[in-house]
Design an enzyme around this catalytic site. Structure first.
Site, PDB file in Angstrom:
ATOM      1  N   GLU A 191     -19.082  54.990  41.540  1.00 52.87           N
ATOM      2  CA  GLU A 191     -19.060  55.962  42.747  1.00 52.87           C
ATOM      3  C   GLU A 191     -20.060  57.369  42.225  1.00 52.87           C
ATOM      4  O   GLU A 191     -20.373  57.128  41.138  1.00 52.87           O
ATOM      5  CB  GLU A 191     -17.605  56.662  42.830  1.00 52.87           C
ATOM      6  CG  GLU A 191     -17.194  57.297  41.657  1.00 52.87           C
ATOM      7  CD  GLU A 191     -17.368  58.773  41.405  1.00 52.87           C
ATOM      8  OE1 GLU A 191     -17.600  59.361  42.467  1.00 52.87           O
ATOM      9  OE2 GLU A 191     -17.586  59.158  40.290  1.00 52.87           O
ATOM     10  N   HIS A 203     -15.477  60.908  44.314  1.00 52.81           N
ATOM     11  CA  HIS A 203     -15.200  62.462  44.409  1.00 52.81           C
ATOM     12  C   HIS A 203     -14.583  63.002  45.749  1.00 52.81           C
ATOM     13  O   HIS A 203     -14.006  64.016  45.577  1.00 52.81           O
ATOM     14  CB  HIS A 203     -16.572  62.990  44.248  1.00 52.81           C
ATOM     15  CG  HIS A 203     -17.156  62.966  42.864  1.00 52.81           C
ATOM     16  ND1 HIS A 203     -17.494  62.128  42.030  1.00 52.81           N
ATOM     17  CD2 HIS A 203     -17.133  64.346  42.142  1.00 52.81           C
ATOM     18  CE1 HIS A 203     -17.652  62.577  41.019  1.00 52.81           C
ATOM     19  NE2 HIS A 203     -17.603  63.750  40.832  1.00 52.81           N
ATOM     20  N   SER A 229     -15.623  61.049  36.719  1.00 53.76           N
ATOM     21  CA  SER A 229     -16.653  61.814  37.137  1.00 53.76           C
ATOM     22  C   SER A 229     -17.444  61.788  35.716  1.00 53.76           C
ATOM     23  O   SER A 229     -17.794  60.944  34.877  1.00 53.76           O
ATOM     24  CB  SER A 229     -16.694  63.259  37.711  1.00 53.76           C
ATOM     25  OG  SER A 229     -17.701  63.906  37.902  1.00 53.76           O
TER      26      SER A 229
END
Length: 299
Positions: A203, A273, A113
């Site tokens: 992602e 995630h 992230s």
């Protein structure tokens, strides 16, 4: 980057430090439960002082978060750095940071992230890290995903990941995984790595289709995708359009913005995630088979 250093394999008993370089810690129960997983594998895990600090949405002021990273990175006894969570903030501490001061003693950096910025910056310095669960998400991973993380860190072989191939054959390249939003905000900065020969692995989460479209269009207009050998797509979690608003689906956006690049692409790979978030090694040779839908790390 032609050669990327893999830090020495971890072994039980090694000292690992937990830092919060990005968003303020909120998931305290998950944090403690994930900490126990690391300890159960035999590691001496030390949590940085004042890890619960807050500065708005940040886990403390920039100097505080940068000092956590510096303390861990320069500690000769520390063999790995586990990031507590993502959020936002890692790019702020990279404004005045230089990995080169300690590249002779590389150690593992683990996160995803917002940690993308740290991982890509470390890759620029020639050192590999692991794009994988942070300390607030590890507890939610299936057993095979947890095992995969420790297999990478402890130097064991890992299985290929299976997704949906878009066709276009097979390529090998340097694997560069990360969050699409964070990576997009590195375009035009010194933190963006050289993408020659790279397989990008993206992602994202909670970005509606029009925003994914906007980011991918920026990548197209920047010209850097012409250097990329392939693209591996993981989870795009909670990226649906708001109800009752006309929209393309996230799948349609990905196809429209990437499908004409004439490079191998594999989607629906199990990282991102939403669990499972299969760990990926940064900066290592990988093979992307867009006919069979396979991403394989070749270490």
């Amino acid at each position: 980057m032609s050669t990327t250093i893999l830090p020495p394999p971890l072994k039980p008993g090694d000292l690992l430090r937990v830092i919060a370089p990005s968003g303020a810690l909120r998931e305290f129960a998950a944090f403690e439960q994930s900490l126990e997983i690391w300890k159960a594998h035999g590691y001496n895990v030390q949590v940085s002082d004042r890890i619960e600090s807050r500065h708005g949405y940040l886990a403390g002021a920039d100097d505080h978060r940068r000092q956590q990273l510096a303390t861990a990175w320069h500690d000769p006894e520390c063999r790995g750095i586990i990031c507590a969570r993502g959020g936002f903030g890692s790019t702020r501490i990279l404004e005045d940071w230089n990995w080169q001061q300690n590249t002779a003693d590389p150690k593992w950096l683990i996160g995803f992230s917002d940690i993308t910025a740290l991982l890509w910056s470390l890759y620029n310095a020639g050192i590999s890290g692991v794009h994988g669960p942070v300390l607030t998400t590890l507890i939610d991973e299936p057993e095979w995903s947890i095992k995969r993380l420790f297999d990478i860190l402890e130097g064991r072989a890992i299985a290929p990941l299976k997704g949906k191939g878009w066709g276009g054959g097979t390529v090998t390249g340097v694997l560069l995984p990360g969050n699409l939003t964070v990576a997009t905000h590195l375009l035009g900065t010194p933190l963006l790595p050289n993408l020659d020969g790279v397989i990008l692995a993206w992602e994202d989460v909670t970005e509606p289709p029009y925003r994914i479209d906007r980011m991918l269009t920026q990548w197209r207009l920047s010209g850097v995708l012409s250097k990329v050998r392939g693209i591996a797509l993981g989870g795009f979690t909670k990226c649906e359009a708001p109800p009752n608003i006309p929209s393309l689906s996230i799948e349609e956006v990905l196809r429209e913005r990437l499908g004409d690049l004439s490079i191998p692409i594999v989607s629906d790979l199990p990282f991102g995630h939403d669990s499972p978030n299969a760990a990926l090694t940064v900066g290592v040779k990988a093979r992307l088979d867009a006919d069979q839908g396979i991403l394989e790390i070749m270490v």
